[in-house]
Design a protein around this motif. Structure first.
Motif, PDB file in Angstrom:
ATOM      1  N   GLY A  55       0.836  -0.924   0.121  1.00 29.80           N
ATOM      2  CA  GLY A  55       0.377   0.160   0.283  1.00 29.80           C
ATOM      3  C   GLY A  55       0.511   0.890  -0.170  1.00 29.80           C
ATOM      4  O   GLY A  55       0.241   2.212   0.604  1.00 29.80           O
ATOM      5  N   LEU A  56       2.234   0.943  -0.224  1.00 30.70           N
ATOM      6  CA  LEU A  56       2.953   2.433  -0.236  1.00 30.70           C
ATOM      7  C   LEU A  56       2.750   2.890  -1.815  1.00 30.70           C
ATOM      8  O   LEU A  56       2.279   2.396  -2.614  1.00 30.70           O
ATOM      9  N   ALA A  57       2.943   4.211  -1.431  1.00 30.46           N
ATOM     10  CA  ALA A  57       2.531   4.957  -2.802  1.00 30.46           C
ATOM     11  C   ALA A  57       4.223   4.954  -3.253  1.00 30.46           C
ATOM     12  O   ALA A  57       5.248   5.555  -3.303  1.00 30.46           O
ATOM     13  N   VAL A  58       4.173   4.281  -4.850  1.00 32.64           N
ATOM     14  CA  VAL A  58       5.505   3.599  -5.482  1.00 32.64           C
ATOM     15  C   VAL A  58       5.913   5.152  -6.194  1.00 32.64           C
ATOM     16  O   VAL A  58       4.756   5.396  -7.408  1.00 32.64           O
ATOM     17  N   ASP A  59       7.474   5.237  -6.314  1.00 33.58           N
ATOM     18  CA  ASP A  59       7.831   6.542  -7.545  1.00 33.58           C
ATOM     19  C   ASP A  59       8.914   5.564  -7.628  1.00 33.58           C
ATOM     20  O   ASP A  59      10.229   5.012  -7.230  1.00 33.58           O
ATOM     21  N   PRO A  61       2.226   3.578  11.989  1.00 37.99           N
ATOM     22  CA  PRO A  61       3.204   4.162  12.007  1.00 37.99           C
ATOM     23  C   PRO A  61       2.753   5.531  12.050  1.00 37.99           C
ATOM     24  O   PRO A  61       1.393   5.717  11.241  1.00 37.99           O
ATOM     25  N   THR A  62       2.506   6.658  12.638  1.00 40.95           N
ATOM     26  CA  THR A  62       2.219   7.846  12.726  1.00 40.95           C
ATOM     27  C   THR A  62       2.982   9.138  12.475  1.00 40.95           C
ATOM     28  O   THR A  62       2.687  10.312  12.131  1.00 40.95           O
ATOM     29  N   ALA A  63       4.132   8.808  11.276  1.00 41.84           N
ATOM     30  CA  ALA A  63       5.203   9.765  10.193  1.00 41.84           C
ATOM     31  C   ALA A  63       5.290   9.041   9.264  1.00 41.84           C
ATOM     32  O   ALA A  63       5.337   7.666   8.947  1.00 41.84           O
ATOM     33  N   PRO A  64       5.702   9.651   8.221  1.00 46.55           N
ATOM     34  CA  PRO A  64       6.090   9.757   6.512  1.00 46.55           C
ATOM     35  C   PRO A  64       7.112   8.623   7.176  1.00 46.55           C
ATOM     36  O   PRO A  64       7.922   8.743   8.121  1.00 46.55           O
ATOM     37  N   ASN A  75      15.525   3.443  -9.612  1.00 45.20           N
ATOM     38  CA  ASN A  75      15.292   4.063  -8.675  1.00 45.20           C
ATOM     39  C   ASN A  75      15.204   3.628  -8.154  1.00 45.20           C
ATOM     40  O   ASN A  75      13.196   3.700  -9.079  1.00 45.20           O
ATOM     41  N   VAL A  76      13.502   2.913  -6.970  1.00 44.46           N
ATOM     42  CA  VAL A  76      12.331   2.865  -6.367  1.00 44.46           C
ATOM     43  C   VAL A  76      12.169   3.605  -5.030  1.00 44.46           C
ATOM     44  O   VAL A  76      13.016   3.402  -4.194  1.00 44.46           O
ATOM     45  N   VAL A  77      11.116   4.172  -4.719  1.00 44.90           N
ATOM     46  CA  VAL A  77      10.643   4.434  -3.561  1.00 44.90           C
ATOM     47  C   VAL A  77       9.501   4.380  -2.782  1.00 44.90           C
ATOM     48  O   VAL A  77       8.700   4.880  -3.975  1.00 44.90           O
ATOM     49  N   GLY A  78       8.937   3.795  -1.815  1.00 47.89           N
ATOM     50  CA  GLY A  78       7.877   4.006  -1.045  1.00 47.89           C
ATOM     51  C   GLY A  78       7.799   4.571  -0.467  1.00 47.89           C
ATOM     52  O   GLY A  78       8.529   4.387   0.154  1.00 47.89           O
ATOM     53  N   THR A  79       6.173   5.431  -0.132  1.00 46.84           N
ATOM     54  CA  THR A  79       6.468   6.328   0.861  1.00 46.84           C
ATOM     55  C   THR A  79       5.091   5.873   1.641  1.00 46.84           C
ATOM     56  O   THR A  79       3.698   5.786   1.064  1.00 46.84           O
ATOM     57  N   TYR A  80       5.251   5.725   2.885  1.00 47.37           N
ATOM     58  CA  TYR A  80       3.768   5.811   3.459  1.00 47.37           C
ATOM     59  C   TYR A  80       4.056   6.775   4.433  1.00 47.37           C
ATOM     60  O   TYR A  80       4.242   7.632   4.736  1.00 47.37           O
ATOM     61  N   ARG A  81       2.410   7.435   3.864  1.00 47.74           N
ATOM     62  CA  ARG A  81       1.868   8.321   4.785  1.00 47.74           C
ATOM     63  C   ARG A  81       0.886   8.026   5.558  1.00 47.74           C
ATOM     64  O   ARG A  81      -0.393   7.371   5.418  1.00 47.74           O
TER      65      ARG A  81
END
Length: 429
Positions: free
Chosen positions: A53-57, A160-163, A85-91
Motif C-alpha cells: 500500500g505504499l505510494a511507489v516512485d 506508524p504516525t509519521a511518513p 531507483n524505487v522509493v515507496g512512501t508510507y503516509r
C-alpha cells in the motif's frame, strides 16, 4: 520508550513473518543486479512496495539531473539505461511522530569466476544459519528487512504516525549517485537508517573514497624488436608506477594519529589496485595499459588535497623512468568521489536505536569505525540528516561464497521494527 508488551508484540510478529522474509530475500538474490542490470530486481521491489500500500516512485536516474550537486561522482563505464531507483512512501492519516528514511542499495559487485563458488552466486543457498549468494549480505537482506520490519509493526496491530520512505537505490558500489538522485528528487526525513551489514553495531565514522585510473601509453612494435631501446611496453611501464603509488597507503595511515576517531584504528586507509588492463596482441609490444585504483580518505580531509598528492606521486614516479618522463601518464577520475563521514549531533536517534538494540540483544549497542564507505554520507553531509548505519553479520562481502547470518538478519529486523515504532510513533489500528 516502548511498553514491554508492545516490544513483545512487534518482535513476535517478526518471528512469524521471517520465513516469508527469507523467501523474499532469496528472490532478490536470484536477480543478478550487477551494475547496468538492476532493473529486474527494482521491478520486484516496486511490486513489493505496492503490495504494502505504499505510494511507489519508480524512475530512471539521469546524470544531467544530479551532475551539479554536491556529492556527485563521475560516472563509470556502464550505461544508465537500466539505472532505476524505487522509493515507496508510507503516509499516515495524521502526522504525529518523526519521519524516517530507510535506504539500501540493490546493486551488487561482479561475482568473479563462478567455478570458484561452492554453488552458483545467484542461486541463494541456505546452510544452517547462513544464506549464501552474491548480495545476500551486501546488502539485500538488510534492504528486505526494512519492509518486513514495517510489516511486523502493522501485523502487531499498530500504524506508524509519521511518513516513512523506503529507498531502493542503484550505484552505491561505484558512485553513490542513486542515493544522490533521491536527494535531488526531494525526499527528506528527520532521520535516515541504512542497514548495511555491520555486525550489528552503530557506525560512528566511515572513510571517503576516490577511484582513479592511470593511463599509460607505450610504443608498439613487433615483439621481436622489443629490445635494445626499441619500443616501450605500456604494461611494464604501468607496473613501475604501482609501488610508488602503493607507498601512499603507509604515508596516509601515518596521519591517523591526528584524527580523534581513527587514531586507534589499525589500518583505516587502503590503496587497492582493483583492475589492470592493457595490450592488444601477445606478439606485440603493448601500446596501452590502465591501472584502476581505489583509495580511502580520512574524514575531514579534502578530496582535492588527496588528488594533488596522487597526481604528484604519479608524476614523480614517471620522472624516474626515461620513457615515462617524456610520455607522462594520464590520470582519470571515475566512480567514487566520496567525502568521509562522521555521525554527529544524532543523540535522539542514537538513543532510540540503543534502546531497540538493548531490547533485542540484551546488550549495550557498540560502535564501529570503518575503513569502508556507505551512502549514509549523503544524508549527513548534504541534507543535515542523521544517517545511521546498522545491519546484520555478513562474511566475505565482494568475495567468493558471500554469506549472511540469518539469525542476525532476524534480530536486526526486530531492532529496525522497534526503532521505527518509537521514532515514528505508533497508534493502534
Amino acid at each position: 520508550m516502548l511498553d514491554k508488551d508492545i516490544v513483545a508484540a512487534i518482535t513476535a510478529a517478526v518471528d512469524r513473518g521471517f520465513d516469508e522474509q527469507v523467501r523474499f530475500t532469496q528472490e532478490m538474490v536470484r536477480c543478478p543486479s550487477v551494475r547496468g542490470h538492476e532493473h529486474t530486481v527494482q521491478d520486484l521491489m516496486a511490486s513489493a512496495m505496492a503490495e504494502r500500500g505504499l505510494a511507489v516512485d519508480h524512475w530512471k536516474v539521469k546524470v544531467e539531473d544530479i551532475k551539479d550537486l554536491p556529492g556527485f561522482a563521475p560516472v563509470v563505464d556502464a550505461s544508465y539505461e537500466n539505472a532505476y531507483n524505487v522509493v515507496g512512501t508510507y503516509r499516515p492519516a495524521q502526522r504525529k511522530g518523526r519521519s524516517l528514511i530507510f535506504n539500501g542499495h540493490i546493486d551488487v559487485v561482479p561475482t568473479g569466476a563462478w567455478e570458484r563458488w561452492t554453488t552458483p552466486p545467484f542461486e541463494p543457498r541456505i546452510d544452517g544459519k547462513w544464506m549464501y549468494g552474491r548480495g545476500a549480505g551486501d546488502m539485500k537482506s538488510g534492504l528486505a528487512g526494512t519492509l518486513f520490519a514495517f510489516d511486523a509493526v502493522r501485523a502487531a496491530g499498530f500504524a506508524p504516525t509519521a511518513p516513512i520512505h523506503f529507498q531502493s537505490v542503484v550505484e552505491e558500489e561505484c558512485t553513490g549517485n542513486g542515493t544522490l538522485a533521491c536527494l535531488q528528487r526531494g525526499y527528506r526525513a528527520d532521520c535516515a537508517f541504512v542497514p548495511e551489514p555491520l555486525e550489528p553495531k552503530l557506525m560512528r565514522a566511515e572513510v571517503g573514497l576516490i577511484w582513479f585510473r592511470v593511463h599509460v601509453e607505450g610504443d608498439p612494435q613487433h615483439a621481436s624488436a622489443g629490445f635494445n631501446n626499441v619500443g616501450s611496453n605500456a604494461i611494464e611501464k604501468a607496473l613501475l608506477l604501482w609501488p610508488p603509488i602503493k607507498r601512499l597507503e603507509d604515508e596516509w595511515n601515518a596521519r591517523k594519529v591526528h584524527h580523534p576517531l581513527y587514531k586507534d584504528h589499525p589500518h583505516p586507509i587502503r590503496v587497492n589496485l582493483g583492475e589492470i588492463s592493457g595490450g592488444e596482441w601477445t606478439s606485440s609490444v603493448p601500446s596501452k595499459a590502465v591501472l584502476n585504483i581505489r583509495v580511502g580518505v580520512l574524514p575531514g580531509v579534502k578530496l582535492s588535497d588527496i588528488q594533488r598528492e596522487i597526481e604528484a606521486r604519479v608524476h614523480e614516479a614517471a620522472l624516474a623512468d626515461p620513457y615515462l618522463s617524456n610520455h607522462q601518464p594520464r590520470i582519470e577520475y571515475h566512480g567514487h568521489m566520496a567525502e568521509g563521514y562522521v555521525l554527529e549531533n544524532a543523540e535522539g536517534p542514537e538513543a532510540v536505536l540503543g534502546r531497540a538494540h538493548q531490547a533485542v540483544f540484551n546488550a549495550v549497542l557498540q560502535e564501529e569505525i570503518t575503513s569502508a564507505a556507505t551512502d549514509a554520507r549523503f544524508f549527513g553531509l548534504y541534507q543535515n540528516t542523521p544517517g545511521l548505519v546498522y545491519g546484520p553479520i555478513c562474511e566475505r562481502p565482494h568475495g567468493f561464497d558471500e554469506r549472511v547470518d540469518l539469525e542476525s538478519v532476524k534480530a536486526v529486523t526486530k531492532t529496525m521494527a522497534l526503532f521505527l515504532a518509537e521514532w515514528c510513533g505508533i497508534e493502534r489500528l
